[in-house]
Design a protein around this motif. Structure first.
Motif, PDB file in Angstrom:
ATOM      1  N   SER A  89      -0.456  16.532  35.458  1.00 27.71           N
ATOM      2  CA  SER A  89       0.920  16.802  35.864  1.00 27.71           C
ATOM      3  C   SER A  89       0.890  17.528  37.197  1.00 27.71           C
ATOM      4  O   SER A  89       0.058  18.419  37.408  1.00 27.71           O
ATOM      5  CB  SER A  89       1.633  17.658  34.815  1.00 27.71           C
ATOM      6  N   LEU A  90       1.810  17.158  38.100  1.00 33.32           N
ATOM      7  CA  LEU A  90       1.815  17.699  39.461  1.00 33.32           C
ATOM      8  C   LEU A  90       3.171  18.313  39.804  1.00 33.32           C
ATOM      9  O   LEU A  90       4.217  17.834  39.352  1.00 33.32           O
ATOM     10  CB  LEU A  90       1.512  16.602  40.479  1.00 33.32           C
ATOM     11  N   VAL A  91       3.129  19.350  40.634  1.00 29.85           N
ATOM     12  CA  VAL A  91       4.330  19.916  41.225  1.00 29.85           C
ATOM     13  C   VAL A  91       4.088  20.057  42.722  1.00 29.85           C
ATOM     14  O   VAL A  91       2.984  19.843  43.206  1.00 29.85           O
ATOM     15  CB  VAL A  91       4.685  21.287  40.599  1.00 29.85           C
ATOM     16  N   GLY A  92       5.116  20.459  43.443  1.00 25.30           N
ATOM     17  CA  GLY A  92       4.972  20.612  44.883  1.00 25.30           C
ATOM     18  C   GLY A  92       5.343  19.342  45.615  1.00 25.30           C
ATOM     19  O   GLY A  92       6.164  18.544  45.147  1.00 25.30           O
ATOM     20  N   ASP A  93       4.726  19.145  46.747  1.00 28.51           N
ATOM     21  CA  ASP A  93       5.043  17.998  47.597  1.00 28.51           C
ATOM     22  C   ASP A  93       4.277  16.767  47.122  1.00 28.51           C
ATOM     23  O   ASP A  93       3.084  16.623  47.379  1.00 28.51           O
ATOM     24  CB  ASP A  93       4.687  18.319  49.054  1.00 28.51           C
ATOM     25  N   VAL A  94       4.960  15.889  46.434  1.00 31.75           N
ATOM     26  CA  VAL A  94       4.339  14.666  45.920  1.00 31.75           C
ATOM     27  C   VAL A  94       4.788  13.445  46.714  1.00 31.75           C
ATOM     28  O   VAL A  94       4.690  12.316  46.241  1.00 31.75           O
ATOM     29  CB  VAL A  94       4.655  14.469  44.418  1.00 31.75           C
ATOM     30  N   SER A  95       5.250  13.680  47.935  1.00 30.95           N
ATOM     31  CA  SER A  95       5.745  12.585  48.765  1.00 30.95           C
ATOM     32  C   SER A  95       4.620  11.693  49.270  1.00 30.95           C
ATOM     33  O   SER A  95       4.835  10.515  49.542  1.00 30.95           O
ATOM     34  CB  SER A  95       6.528  13.141  49.954  1.00 30.95           C
ATOM     35  N   GLY A  96       3.425  12.267  49.418  1.00 29.99           N
ATOM     36  CA  GLY A  96       2.319  11.494  49.966  1.00 29.99           C
ATOM     37  C   GLY A  96       2.341  11.389  51.469  1.00 29.99           C
ATOM     38  O   GLY A  96       1.490  10.701  52.057  1.00 29.99           O
ATOM     39  N   GLU A  97       3.268  12.073  52.114  1.00 33.07           N
ATOM     40  CA  GLU A  97       3.341  12.058  53.572  1.00 33.07           C
ATOM     41  C   GLU A  97       2.127  12.763  54.170  1.00 33.07           C
ATOM     42  O   GLU A  97       1.534  13.638  53.531  1.00 33.07           O
ATOM     43  CB  GLU A  97       4.629  12.736  54.040  1.00 33.07           C
ATOM     44  N   PRO A  98       1.740  12.430  55.407  1.00 33.95           N
ATOM     45  CA  PRO A  98       0.603  13.112  56.039  1.00 33.95           C
ATOM     46  C   PRO A  98       0.808  14.625  56.057  1.00 33.95           C
ATOM     47  O   PRO A  98       1.878  15.118  56.435  1.00 33.95           O
ATOM     48  CB  PRO A  98       0.605  12.536  57.455  1.00 33.95           C
ATOM     49  N   GLY A  99      -0.216  15.366  55.627  1.00 32.33           N
ATOM     50  CA  GLY A  99      -0.135  16.818  55.581  1.00 32.33           C
ATOM     51  C   GLY A  99       0.457  17.371  54.311  1.00 32.33           C
ATOM     52  O   GLY A  99       0.442  18.593  54.102  1.00 32.33           O
ATOM     53  N   SER A 100       0.978  16.514  53.429  1.00 32.46           N
ATOM     54  CA  SER A 100       1.567  16.996  52.174  1.00 32.46           C
ATOM     55  C   SER A 100       0.470  17.365  51.185  1.00 32.46           C
ATOM     56  O   SER A 100      -0.639  16.825  51.228  1.00 32.46           O
ATOM     57  CB  SER A 100       2.483  15.933  51.569  1.00 32.46           C
ATOM     58  N   LEU A 101       0.793  18.284  50.273  1.00 37.25           N
ATOM     59  CA  LEU A 101      -0.198  18.747  49.298  1.00 37.25           C
ATOM     60  C   LEU A 101       0.516  19.139  48.007  1.00 37.25           C
ATOM     61  O   LEU A 101       1.362  20.034  48.009  1.00 37.25           O
ATOM     62  CB  LEU A 101      -0.984  19.934  49.838  1.00 37.25           C
ATOM     63  N   ALA A 102       0.190  18.458  46.939  1.00 39.14           N
ATOM     64  CA  ALA A 102       0.742  18.776  45.627  1.00 39.14           C
ATOM     65  C   ALA A 102      -0.224  19.696  44.882  1.00 39.14           C
ATOM     66  O   ALA A 102      -1.339  19.958  45.345  1.00 39.14           O
ATOM     67  CB  ALA A 102       0.984  17.496  44.842  1.00 39.14           C
ATOM     68  N   ARG A 103       0.225  20.190  43.714  1.00 35.61           N
ATOM     69  CA  ARG A 103      -0.624  21.039  42.885  1.00 35.61           C
ATOM     70  C   ARG A 103      -0.733  20.435  41.488  1.00 35.61           C
ATOM     71  O   ARG A 103       0.268  20.052  40.892  1.00 35.61           O
ATOM     72  CB  ARG A 103      -0.048  22.451  42.769  1.00 35.61           C
ATOM     73  N   ILE A 104      -1.981  20.368  40.980  1.00 34.31           N
ATOM     74  CA  ILE A 104      -2.217  19.929  39.605  1.00 34.31           C
ATOM     75  C   ILE A 104      -2.042  21.149  38.704  1.00 34.31           C
ATOM     76  O   ILE A 104      -2.775  22.134  38.820  1.00 34.31           O
ATOM     77  CB  ILE A 104      -3.626  19.343  39.442  1.00 34.31           C
ATOM     78  N   VAL A 105      -1.059  21.092  37.810  1.00 32.06           N
ATOM     79  CA  VAL A 105      -0.750  22.247  36.967  1.00 32.06           C
ATOM     80  C   VAL A 105      -1.119  22.029  35.511  1.00 32.06           C
ATOM     81  O   VAL A 105      -1.127  22.985  34.728  1.00 32.06           O
ATOM     82  CB  VAL A 105       0.747  22.602  37.077  1.00 32.06           C
ATOM     83  N   LYS A 106      -1.418  20.796  35.141  1.00 35.21           N
ATOM     84  CA  LYS A 106      -1.741  20.523  33.745  1.00 35.21           C
ATOM     85  C   LYS A 106      -2.669  19.318  33.669  1.00 35.21           C
ATOM     86  O   LYS A 106      -2.503  18.354  34.422  1.00 35.21           O
ATOM     87  CB  LYS A 106      -0.472  20.261  32.941  1.00 35.21           C
ATOM     88  N   VAL A 107      -3.661  19.393  32.773  1.00 28.67           N
ATOM     89  CA  VAL A 107      -4.576  18.281  32.525  1.00 28.67           C
ATOM     90  C   VAL A 107      -4.427  17.861  31.070  1.00 28.67           C
ATOM     91  O   VAL A 107      -4.564  18.678  30.158  1.00 28.67           O
ATOM     92  CB  VAL A 107      -6.043  18.684  32.809  1.00 28.67           C
TER      93      VAL A 107
END
Length: 347
Positions: A89-107
């Motif tokens: 499961s991810l939060v944050g910037d999940v746009s995939g745009e250059p420079g974007s960075l999401a966070r993995i919060v759950k496995v």
């Protein structure tokens, strides 16, 4: 008040209460304590779902819908590992745009887990891939020479992880694979053969389509070449050293690649050893016989897991498997001895 009356040296009459002085003390605010702490943690019910396709120095490629985005592991996961094949499961910037960075919060809980250790006595395991369906064991008929005992280790790891093993023999134009394949005649093992100049696309797609497959193999056996052919990837390929007969490592990390007609194949780095220190001895037996049930009642005092799958022992002793069967039994016993287990087939 004289100086000798001030016994504690605080310039105050010792008969006066402290309260009037405490009110004048300046208390500095604690910038980290402005908000009260709480044990309530976010549930992330609205988090974006994804599947980890590769891991590279603390960054994770995660498939979201049809795009691979970049993510990092959230601090709240602590020491919990994230590996290729994990559903997350991810939060944050999940746009995939250059420079974007999401966070993995759950496995998510893993359905299968392929692991290996440094050696057979080391119980510290290294997780390779999660949630795969099957293992494609790639071995060359020649250049480099096939190593049956390494294949035995792969098979043990596959059964321990809950994966269906498939054996793929490459470079069959350089040598007849029949003598090597005879080692595995007592197993109900699916086998695909390939030539250097002819990749069996139809046979491979029949095996791979609609499934998540992890590849394993000795360096130089043509694993990356095979993966490139069926995925359209451009993973680096290498050659075998003419002096040592060993392949050069060309893959440094595991990566999931889409099979052209459906399914996924996870290419892993080539290895020259595969420790099984984390494997229960009972799981060794399935790699040496075609059944996963006892073929005879255990003798008095012998635990059931040590009487498991004695078929290989019986068939060798009856001479049914010939010289190859003897070699298989030797490999079987060597694995158990290396893992510190008793040999159930010994006299």
């Amino acid at each position: 008040m004289s100086w000798w009356d001030d016994v504690d040296g605080d310039d105050r009459d010792d008969d006066e209460p402290y309260g009037q002085y405490e009110s004048k003390v300046r208390i500095r605010p604690n910038p980290k304590g402005n908000r009260p702490r709480t044990k309530t943690r976010p549930t992330y019910d609205d988090a974006t779902r994804g599947w980890v396709t590769n891991v590279d120095r603390g960054r994770f490629g995660v498939l979201v819908d049809d795009a691979v985005i970049t993510a990092t592991k959230a601090r709240e996961l602590g020491k919990k590992s994230v590996v290729t094949g994990d559903r997350v499961s991810l939060v944050g910037d999940v746009s995939g745009e250059p420079g974007s960075l999401a966070r993995i919060v759950k496995v998510d809980e893993r359905t299968t887990l392929l692991r290996r250790s440094a050696d057979d006595t080391d119980e510290v395991e290294r997780v390779i891939v999660a949630n795969a369906d099957q293992m494609l064991v790639v071995v060359a008929a020649a250049d480099p020479e096939p190593r049956p005992r390494l294949i035995d280790r792969y098979l043990v790891a596959a059964f321990d992880a809950g994966l269906d093993p498939v054996l793929c023999v490459t470079k069959t134009d350089l040598a007849d694979p029949a003598p090597f394949l005879a080692h595995f005649a007592c197993l109900d093992l699916r086998i695909v053969t390939s030539r250097s100049d002819d990749v069996p696309f139809e046979a491979l797609h029949e095996v791979l389509d609609g499934r998540v497959t992890v590849t394993v193999g000795h360096s130089g056996v043509g694993k990356s070449t095979l993966v490139n052919a069926i995925t359209g990837s451009t993973r680096a390929t290498g050659v075998v050293n003419a002096v040592t007969g060993r392949g050069r490592h060309t893959s440094s990390s595991s990566i999931a690649l889409r099979v052209r007609d459906g399914g996924w194949i996870i290419d892993t780095p080539g290895v020259r050893s595969f420790g099984l220190g984390h494997v229960e001895p009972a799981n060794v037996f399935r790699a040496f016989a075609s059944h996963a049930v006892p073929v005879r009642e255990p003798a008095d005092g012998i635990p059931l897991d040590q009487a498991h799958d004695w078929e290989i022992v019986d068939r060798v002793q009856d001479g049914e498997l010939g010289p190859t069967g003897v070699e298989r039994l030797d490999s079987f016993r060597a694995l158990l001895t290396g893992m510190g287990a008793d040999d159930p087939g010994a006299d």
